[in-house]
Design a protein around this motif. Structure first.
Motif, PDB file in Angstrom:
ATOM      1  N   ARG A 135     -35.521 -37.243  -4.127  1.00  0.00           N
ATOM      2  CA  ARG A 135     -36.066 -37.643  -5.429  1.00  0.00           C
ATOM      3  C   ARG A 135     -37.555 -37.348  -5.502  1.00  0.00           C
ATOM      4  O   ARG A 135     -38.062 -36.854  -6.509  1.00  0.00           O
ATOM      5  N   SER A 136     -38.251 -37.657  -4.413  1.00  0.00           N
ATOM      6  CA  SER A 136     -39.691 -37.419  -4.350  1.00  0.00           C
ATOM      7  C   SER A 136     -40.007 -35.923  -4.445  1.00  0.00           C
ATOM      8  O   SER A 136     -40.945 -35.516  -5.136  1.00  0.00           O
ATOM      9  N   GLU A 137     -39.224 -35.105  -3.744  1.00  0.00           N
ATOM     10  CA  GLU A 137     -39.434 -33.651  -3.768  1.00  0.00           C
ATOM     11  C   GLU A 137     -39.213 -33.087  -5.168  1.00  0.00           C
ATOM     12  O   GLU A 137     -39.996 -32.253  -5.650  1.00  0.00           O
ATOM     13  N   LEU A 138     -38.140 -33.538  -5.826  1.00  0.00           N
ATOM     14  CA  LEU A 138     -37.850 -33.063  -7.182  1.00  0.00           C
ATOM     15  C   LEU A 138     -38.958 -33.498  -8.144  1.00  0.00           C
ATOM     16  O   LEU A 138     -39.419 -32.708  -8.968  1.00  0.00           O
ATOM     17  N   HIS A 139     -39.383 -34.751  -8.018  1.00  0.00           N
ATOM     18  CA  HIS A 139     -40.440 -35.254  -8.892  1.00  0.00           C
ATOM     19  C   HIS A 139     -41.736 -34.483  -8.677  1.00  0.00           C
ATOM     20  O   HIS A 139     -42.396 -34.065  -9.632  1.00  0.00           O
ATOM     21  N   ARG A 140     -42.101 -34.279  -7.415  1.00  0.00           N
ATOM     22  CA  ARG A 140     -43.336 -33.548  -7.100  1.00  0.00           C
ATOM     23  C   ARG A 140     -43.278 -32.131  -7.650  1.00  0.00           C
ATOM     24  O   ARG A 140     -44.229 -31.644  -8.273  1.00  0.00           O
ATOM     25  N   THR A 141     -42.147 -31.466  -7.439  1.00  0.00           N
ATOM     26  CA  THR A 141     -42.010 -30.076  -7.872  1.00  0.00           C
ATOM     27  C   THR A 141     -42.062 -29.959  -9.392  1.00  0.00           C
ATOM     28  O   THR A 141     -42.723 -29.068  -9.937  1.00  0.00           O
ATOM     29  N   LEU A 142     -41.384 -30.862 -10.070  1.00  0.00           N
ATOM     30  CA  LEU A 142     -41.282 -30.763 -11.525  1.00  0.00           C
ATOM     31  C   LEU A 142     -42.500 -31.305 -12.263  1.00  0.00           C
ATOM     32  O   LEU A 142     -42.576 -31.197 -13.481  1.00  0.00           O
TER      33      LEU A 142
END
Length: 199
Positions: free
Chosen positions: A6-13
């Motif tokens: 979730r953190s990776e997706l949030h950071r990327t987006l």
């Protein structure tokens, strides 16, 4: 691992450059599909590989890897989350940019590329985990693709990017061979992810 994903997706987006990269990959893929479905697969490959490399290497460039590994001390889980993130984004890019390919009724090329896309995302994440500098990585692989696979072997030997393009065309053997390259790259990345962050 779900929290890390979730953190990776949030950071990327939430990074504008990520949207720019995905947007360019989609537009170029759709545009070149009008000329050749092979070009579509090639530009999808460039986009997916680029996205996977950038979202992984940004951690090392901006020193956020320290926070990532503090939050998830088991680095293999962090690597797995990065892989899943890259696969999801890569599939979205491939599906959206493949609209023109579907309209052209090139279903075999579309499904072949979709099948190979997750493997390419894994290959990109693994490569960026080992070589943490994206510019050096892109230069190295670009040189390899043009001079080794293209000029030296004329895209006739089962080398990494040649096998991806073969898999994208619906060749099962190409998909199996590229699976081997992705697995080998992940094995190397699983070893290298343990090294010091200062390297």
């Amino acid at each position: 691992m779900i929290a890390v994903l979730r953190s990776e997706l949030h950071r990327t987006l939430t990074i504008p450059s990520s949207w720019l990269s995905m947007g360019l990959a989609v537009v170029m893929g759709m545009s070149f599909a009008l000329f050749s479905v092979d070009f579509w697969s090639l530009f999808v490959a460039l986009g997916v590989f680029g996205i996977a490399v950038v979202i992984t290497s940004q951690h090392y460039q901006h020193r956020t890897a320290v926070l990532l590994f503090l939050g998830q001390p088991r680095r293999l889980r962090a690597l797995a989350a990065q892989c899943v993130c890259a696969i999801l984004l890569g599939l979205i890019v491939a599906v959206v940019s493949g609209v023109t390919t579907i309209l052209s009724r090139e279903f075999e090329q579309f499904t072949g590329t979709l099948a190979a896309t997750p493997l390419l995302a894994l290959f990109g994440v693994a490569s960026a985990t080992v070589i943490r500098r994206p510019v050096a990585l892109f230069l190295a692989y670009g040189t390899w693709f043009v001079f080794a696979e293209g000029l030296a072997f004329r895209f006739k030997q089962p080398l990494p990017f040649t096998t991806f393009m073969s898999a994208a065309g619906g060749n099962t053997q190409g998909l199996l061979l590229f699976s081997g390259y992705a697995a080998a790259a992940l094995g190397v990345a699983a070893w290298f992810i343990r090294r010091d962050l200062a390297d």
